[in-house]
Scaffold this motif. Structure first.
Motif, PDB file in Angstrom:
ATOM      1  N   ALA A 119      39.370  54.655  31.689  1.00 31.94           N
ATOM      2  CA  ALA A 119      39.753  54.617  33.100  1.00 31.94           C
ATOM      3  C   ALA A 119      39.516  53.239  33.695  1.00 31.94           C
ATOM      4  CB  ALA A 119      38.964  55.676  33.875  1.00 31.94           C
ATOM      5  N   MET A 120      38.416  52.594  33.310  1.00 35.26           N
ATOM      6  CA  MET A 120      38.126  51.257  33.823  1.00 35.26           C
ATOM      7  C   MET A 120      39.234  50.278  33.426  1.00 35.26           C
ATOM      8  SD  MET A 120      34.775  48.786  33.230  1.00 35.26           S
ATOM      9  CE  MET A 120      33.882  50.220  32.665  1.00 35.26           C
ATOM     10  N   LEU A 121      39.696  50.387  32.201  1.00 34.48           N
ATOM     11  CA  LEU A 121      40.762  49.509  31.731  1.00 34.48           C
ATOM     12  C   LEU A 121      42.100  49.831  32.407  1.00 34.48           C
ATOM     13  CD1 LEU A 121      39.790  49.533  27.962  1.00 34.48           C
ATOM     14  CD2 LEU A 121      39.980  47.466  29.349  1.00 34.48           C
ATOM     15  N   ASP A 122      42.366  51.125  32.582  1.00 39.69           N
ATOM     16  CA  ASP A 122      43.677  51.543  33.091  1.00 39.69           C
ATOM     17  C   ASP A 122      43.824  51.383  34.596  1.00 39.69           C
ATOM     18  OD1 ASP A 122      44.338  52.239  30.520  1.00 39.69           O
ATOM     19  OD2 ASP A 122      43.946  54.377  30.779  1.00 39.69           O
ATOM     20  N   ASN A 123      42.715  51.402  35.330  1.00 42.62           N
ATOM     21  CA  ASN A 123      42.796  51.425  36.787  1.00 42.62           C
ATOM     22  C   ASN A 123      42.631  50.059  37.447  1.00 42.62           C
ATOM     23  OD1 ASN A 123      43.177  54.195  36.695  1.00 42.62           O
ATOM     24  ND2 ASN A 123      40.995  54.650  36.880  1.00 42.62           N
ATOM     25  N   ARG A 124      42.636  49.017  36.655  1.00 38.98           N
ATOM     26  CA  ARG A 124      42.526  47.678  37.236  1.00 38.98           C
ATOM     27  C   ARG A 124      43.814  47.291  37.972  1.00 38.98           C
ATOM     28  NH1 ARG A 124      41.441  44.025  32.261  1.00 38.98           N
ATOM     29  NH2 ARG A 124      42.945  45.504  31.387  1.00 38.98           N
ATOM     30  N   LYS A 125      43.689  46.339  38.871  1.00 42.28           N
ATOM     31  CA  LYS A 125      44.849  45.859  39.619  1.00 42.28           C
ATOM     32  C   LYS A 125      45.464  44.651  38.915  1.00 42.28           C
ATOM     33  CE  LYS A 125      46.379  44.028  44.086  1.00 42.28           C
ATOM     34  NZ  LYS A 125      45.988  43.659  45.468  1.00 42.28           N
ATOM     35  N   ALA A 126      46.768  44.719  38.687  1.00 40.98           N
ATOM     36  CA  ALA A 126      47.481  43.596  38.075  1.00 40.98           C
ATOM     37  C   ALA A 126      47.719  42.504  39.111  1.00 40.98           C
ATOM     38  CB  ALA A 126      48.812  44.065  37.496  1.00 40.98           C
ATOM     39  N   LEU A 127      47.433  41.273  38.733  1.00 46.55           N
ATOM     40  CA  LEU A 127      47.688  40.121  39.590  1.00 46.55           C
ATOM     41  C   LEU A 127      48.917  39.366  39.100  1.00 46.55           C
ATOM     42  CD1 LEU A 127      44.058  38.640  39.828  1.00 46.55           C
ATOM     43  CD2 LEU A 127      45.194  40.105  41.513  1.00 46.55           C
ATOM     44  N   SER A 128      49.722  38.877  40.024  1.00 47.62           N
ATOM     45  CA  SER A 128      50.768  37.941  39.633  1.00 47.62           C
ATOM     46  C   SER A 128      50.094  36.650  39.196  1.00 47.62           C
ATOM     47  CB  SER A 128      51.712  37.680  40.809  1.00 47.62           C
ATOM     48  OG  SER A 128      51.016  36.961  41.831  1.00 47.62           O
ATOM     49  N   VAL A 129      50.829  35.780  38.537  1.00 42.11           N
ATOM     50  CA  VAL A 129      50.249  34.507  38.114  1.00 42.11           C
ATOM     51  C   VAL A 129      49.800  33.704  39.332  1.00 42.11           C
ATOM     52  CG1 VAL A 129      50.708  32.303  36.965  1.00 42.11           C
ATOM     53  CG2 VAL A 129      51.583  34.432  35.977  1.00 42.11           C
ATOM     54  N   GLU A 130      50.583  33.760  40.419  1.00 37.47           N
ATOM     55  CA  GLU A 130      50.204  33.045  41.643  1.00 37.47           C
ATOM     56  C   GLU A 130      48.894  33.601  42.205  1.00 37.47           C
ATOM     57  OE1 GLU A 130      52.018  31.922  46.073  1.00 37.47           O
ATOM     58  OE2 GLU A 130      53.072  33.335  44.748  1.00 37.47           O
ATOM     59  N   GLU A 131      48.744  34.931  42.215  1.00 39.21           N
ATOM     60  CA  GLU A 131      47.516  35.544  42.717  1.00 39.21           C
ATOM     61  C   GLU A 131      46.332  35.194  41.820  1.00 39.21           C
ATOM     62  OE1 GLU A 131      48.976  39.647  44.883  1.00 39.21           O
ATOM     63  OE2 GLU A 131      49.014  39.542  42.686  1.00 39.21           O
ATOM     64  N   TYR A 132      46.571  35.232  40.508  1.00 37.94           N
ATOM     65  CA  TYR A 132      45.518  34.867  39.548  1.00 37.94           C
ATOM     66  C   TYR A 132      45.023  33.443  39.795  1.00 37.94           C
ATOM     67  CZ  TYR A 132      44.570  32.198  35.239  1.00 37.94           C
ATOM     68  OH  TYR A 132      44.098  31.292  34.317  1.00 37.94           O
ATOM     69  N   GLU A 133      45.944  32.513  40.050  1.00 40.01           N
ATOM     70  CA  GLU A 133      45.554  31.122  40.288  1.00 40.01           C
ATOM     71  C   GLU A 133      44.738  30.990  41.574  1.00 40.01           C
ATOM     72  OE1 GLU A 133      49.296  29.103  40.174  1.00 40.01           O
ATOM     73  OE2 GLU A 133      49.258  28.880  37.982  1.00 40.01           O
ATOM     74  N   LYS A 134      45.082  31.786  42.590  1.00 38.35           N
ATOM     75  CA  LYS A 134      44.293  31.765  43.821  1.00 38.35           C
ATOM     76  C   LYS A 134      42.892  32.309  43.566  1.00 38.35           C
ATOM     77  CE  LYS A 134      48.165  32.117  47.066  1.00 38.35           C
ATOM     78  NZ  LYS A 134      48.840  32.981  48.080  1.00 38.35           N
ATOM     79  N   PHE A 135      42.795  33.400  42.808  1.00 46.76           N
ATOM     80  CA  PHE A 135      41.489  33.942  42.426  1.00 46.76           C
ATOM     81  C   PHE A 135      40.669  32.893  41.688  1.00 46.76           C
ATOM     82  CE2 PHE A 135      42.668  37.980  43.846  1.00 46.76           C
ATOM     83  CZ  PHE A 135      41.695  38.932  43.580  1.00 46.76           C
ATOM     84  N   PHE A 136      41.316  32.206  40.750  1.00 46.82           N
ATOM     85  CA  PHE A 136      40.639  31.217  39.922  1.00 46.82           C
ATOM     86  C   PHE A 136      40.067  30.091  40.785  1.00 46.82           C
ATOM     87  CE2 PHE A 136      40.039  27.727  37.084  1.00 46.82           C
ATOM     88  CZ  PHE A 136      39.725  28.286  35.848  1.00 46.82           C
ATOM     89  N   ASN A 137      40.874  29.573  41.691  1.00 48.76           N
ATOM     90  CA  ASN A 137      40.410  28.459  42.524  1.00 48.76           C
ATOM     91  C   ASN A 137      39.330  28.903  43.512  1.00 48.76           C
ATOM     92  OD1 ASN A 137      42.084  26.464  41.392  1.00 48.76           O
ATOM     93  ND2 ASN A 137      43.829  27.137  42.616  1.00 48.76           N
ATOM     94  N   ARG A 138      39.458  30.102  44.068  1.00 51.33           N
ATOM     95  CA  ARG A 138      38.432  30.588  44.972  1.00 51.33           C
ATOM     96  C   ARG A 138      37.104  30.778  44.239  1.00 51.33           C
ATOM     97  NH1 ARG A 138      38.349  35.093  46.843  1.00 51.33           N
ATOM     98  NH2 ARG A 138      40.085  36.212  45.886  1.00 51.33           N
ATOM     99  N   PHE A 139      37.163  31.200  42.971  1.00 53.00           N
ATOM    100  CA  PHE A 139      35.946  31.375  42.182  1.00 53.00           C
ATOM    101  C   PHE A 139      35.216  30.040  42.033  1.00 53.00           C
ATOM    102  CE2 PHE A 139      33.259  31.968  38.540  1.00 53.00           C
ATOM    103  CZ  PHE A 139      32.915  33.315  38.542  1.00 53.00           C
ATOM    104  N   ASP A 140      35.963  28.986  41.708  1.00 50.41           N
ATOM    105  CA  ASP A 140      35.359  27.658  41.561  1.00 50.41           C
ATOM    106  C   ASP A 140      34.760  27.163  42.867  1.00 50.41           C
ATOM    107  OD1 ASP A 140      35.653  27.235  38.889  1.00 50.41           O
ATOM    108  OD2 ASP A 140      37.388  25.921  39.030  1.00 50.41           O
ATOM    109  N   ASN A 141      35.434  27.457  43.973  1.00 52.70           N
ATOM    110  CA  ASN A 141      35.006  26.948  45.276  1.00 52.70           C
ATOM    111  C   ASN A 141      34.084  27.901  46.031  1.00 52.70           C
ATOM    112  OD1 ASN A 141      36.607  24.602  44.919  1.00 52.70           O
ATOM    113  ND2 ASN A 141      38.425  25.713  45.630  1.00 52.70           N
TER     114      ASN A 141
END
Length: 389
Positions: free
Chosen positions: A334-356
């Protein structure tokens, strides 16, 4: 007297990016990621999930109130440390409410550290039959956007309770470690991302496996036919397969080769959808094997742990009768199946916010289950955690 893994669980962030979509965004043939390195999805960590919250989330479901009284040592293995002095184990100890008279500390040697943590726990427990040790492997693998290592990123944590008379597997006193000073992967102090020599890293991994396996087989008079399955450190699923292929020679029967290859597929099923979790990769693979492959109590499992720089270790364990009763396959699927898919653009925003360290708590907690821990804020360089309401 037997000592081993009594409880076992993992946690991964509730966001992921599809590897085919990432490949297309990077102008790469999707099969390079899907087949070439063997990855289908990659876990993406929000700012609100660091090694402390992920480690606590991995451990919380498997700890009873009695466990919290019996645990006298907490070890966190990580190469994603959030502080150069204070151990994340101290913070996790607090979040979980473990009794106060316990040793707490971190261990580091790239992706290998969870294995010496387990071996240390085993030795520590020999004269302490009523005590337990909590070992947590927690990491966020990050190489940078558009970098060569980007498709081998990931995040997650694995928690293990080590005890006498374990319910899942018994650890043997047969480990063989191999150390060689090599700069295949390293992160100098002050660097945000690691430095990687790609081809050297692959070669060093395979050499470390061959050296530790060959010495193990010689010392203990073992062959591949003695194992029901093998588990590997999995930076990406094709890496362990390459190592396994390097020793599946004519000396192994066709039945042995088929059995170990089938076992490897099951052992990397979860990793294929998570990515690299550094110190937890081997143990996520172990969970994947136990939950996706037909095994029996009494079966022997071989495990290869590797940390760049480098240290490798081969050791073995025997499955306990009815070990399946102590796994939570339903919750893990369930943990694997219920995750939210991010677009590549959303993933990049997540990535940069994590660094900052730029929080977006509303977005980050919308798919986080109630009761889970998360990093709420950082004030005056102090991290404050809470649970999802």
């Amino acid at each position: 007297m037997t000592i081993g893994i009594d409880q076992l669980n993992f946690y991964i962030p509730n966001f992921y990016v599809d590897m085919a979509e990432l490949a297309e965004a990077r102008g790469v043939d999707p099969n390079k990621f899907l087949i070439g390195i063997g990855q289908s999805q990659m876990a993406v960590s929000p700012v609100s999930q660091d090694i402390v919250s992920m480690g606590a989330n991995a451990a919380q479901p498997i700890l009873s109130e009695q466990d919290k009284k019996d645990i006298t040592m907490v070890i966190v293995a990580t190469e994603s440390a959030i502080d150069s002095a204070k151990a994340s184990a101290v913070q996790i100890h607090h979040l979980l409410g473990i009794q106060p008279f316990a040793r707490c500390f971190e261990m580091k040697e790239a992706c290998y550290a969870a294995t010496p943590a387990i071996q240390l726990a085993k030795d520590y427990l020999v004269p302490r039959p009523k005590e337990k040790v909590l070992v947590i492997a927690s990491d966020t693998a990050r190489y940078g956007l558009n970098s060569g290592g980007e498709p081998t990123q990931g995040a997650g944590a694995v928690a293990m309770v080590i005890s006498h008379n374990p319910s899942i597997l018994e650890l043997h006193d047969d480990s063989v470690a191999y150390t060689e000073d090599v700069y295949d992967f390293w992160r100098p102090s002050g660097e945000i991302y690691p430095l990687v020599a790609g081809k050297l890293s692959k070669d060093a991994y395979i050499k470390s496996f061959q050296e530790s396996w060959n010495e193990y087989a010689k010392r203990h008079h073992k062959s591949l036919s003695d194992f029901a399955a093998l588990c590997f450190h999995v930076p990406f699923t094709k890496m362990g397969q390459k190592a396994l292929d390097s020793i599946l020679t004519d000396s192994a029967s066709e039945d042995t080769q088929a059995r170990l290859n089938e076992g490897y597929k099951s052992a990397t099923d979860y990793n294929r959808y998570v990515g690299n979790v550094y110190t937890g990769s081997l143990y996520l693979s172990l969970i994947s094997l136990l939950e996706n492959h037909k095994l029996n109590g009494g079966d022997n499992i071989g495990l290869f742990s590797y940390g760049s720089g480098s240290v490798g270790e081969f050791f073995s364990a025997t499955l306990v009768d009815n070990y399946q009763d102590h796994l939570d396959v339903k919750a893990h699927k369930a943990m694997l199946d219920n995750r939210k898919a991010l677009s590549v653009e959303e993933y990049e925003k997540f990535f940069n916010r994590f660094d900052n360290l730029e929080f977006d708590t509303e977005t980050e907690l919308e798919v986080e289950p109630k009761g889970n821990f998360y990093l709420k804020e950082i004030s005056d360089n102090i991290r404050y955690y809470d649970t999802v309401k």
